[in-house]
Design a protein around this motif. Structure first.
Motif, mmCIF file in Angstrom:
data_model
loop_
_atom_site.group_PDB
_atom_site.id
_atom_site.type_symbol
_atom_site.label_atom_id
_atom_site.label_comp_id
_atom_site.label_asym_id
_atom_site.label_seq_id
_atom_site.Cartn_x
_atom_site.Cartn_y
_atom_site.Cartn_z
ATOM 1 N N TYR A 1 0.823 -1.206 0.000
ATOM 2 C CA TYR A 1 0.000 0.000 0.000
ATOM 3 C C TYR A 1 0.859 1.258 0.000
ATOM 4 O O TYR A 1 1.939 1.298 0.601
ATOM 5 C CB TYR A 1 -0.900 0.035 1.238
ATOM 6 N N ALA A 2 0.336 2.293 -0.621
ATOM 7 C CA ALA A 2 0.942 3.610 -0.477
ATOM 8 C C ALA A 2 0.747 4.073 0.966
ATOM 9 O O ALA A 2 -0.262 3.755 1.601
ATOM 10 C CB ALA A 2 0.285 4.598 -1.434
ATOM 11 N N ASP A 3 1.715 4.826 1.472
ATOM 12 C CA ASP A 3 1.627 5.293 2.859
ATOM 13 C C ASP A 3 0.346 6.092 3.103
ATOM 14 O O ASP A 3 -0.226 6.046 4.195
ATOM 15 C CB ASP A 3 2.839 6.150 3.205
ATOM 16 N N SER A 4 -0.089 6.814 2.091
ATOM 17 C CA SER A 4 -1.243 7.697 2.253
ATOM 18 C C SER A 4 -2.557 6.947 2.462
ATOM 19 O O SER A 4 -3.544 7.540 2.907
ATOM 20 C CB SER A 4 -1.370 8.617 1.036
ATOM 21 N N VAL A 5 -2.586 5.648 2.144
ATOM 22 C CA VAL A 5 -3.844 4.893 2.272
ATOM 23 C C VAL A 5 -3.735 3.742 3.271
ATOM 24 O O VAL A 5 -4.736 3.066 3.535
ATOM 25 C CB VAL A 5 -4.323 4.351 0.905
ATOM 26 N N LYS A 6 -2.563 3.516 3.821
ATOM 27 C CA LYS A 6 -2.405 2.430 4.788
ATOM 28 C C LYS A 6 -3.349 2.593 5.964
ATOM 29 O O LYS A 6 -3.489 3.669 6.521
ATOM 30 C CB LYS A 6 -0.951 2.385 5.286
#
Length: 118
Positions: free
Chosen positions: A60-65
């Motif tokens: 996952y991208a950090d922004s959606v974790k």
């Protein structure tokens, strides 16, 4: 050749949830790494999440974790993206991607619009 058709995009209020689906053609779907990417106006396309062919490994991208969950059902040739706690900055066109790891070929869907706004 793989064809991908996304669905599920919509207008949703901040804090809401949506589930995107991507239906893939072809019998070799289980061999592809699948992913979701997004592109906001004026920005480059970015990775949101990927899932391995067997579904055991995700990224996952950090922004959606902690907010988004990618999953797949190989019996239905479908990959999903469950999006929770949506924020205005999640507004973008979301694209489904199929990656043939053996020959590094990528296939893309046409995209589905997600708008997070009150």
């Amino acid at each position: 050749q793989v064809q991908l058709v996304e669905s599920g995009g919509d207008l949703v209020q901040p804090g809401g949830s949506l589930r995107l689906s991507c239906l893939a053609s072809g019998s070799i779907f289980p061999l592809y790494r699948m992913g979701w990417y997004r592109q906001a106006p004026g920005k480059q396309r970015e990775l949101v999440a990927t899932i391995s062919p067997g579904g055991r490994s995700t990224n996952y991208a950090d922004s959606v974790k902690g907010r988004f969950i990618i999953s797949r059902d190989n019996s239905k040739n479908t990959v999903y993206l469950q999006m929770n706690s949506l924020k205005p900055e999640d507004t973008a066109v979301y694209y489904c991607n199929a990656h043939n790891i053996a020959n590094e070929v990528h296939y893309w869907g046409q995209g589905t619009q997600v708008t997070v706004s009150s």
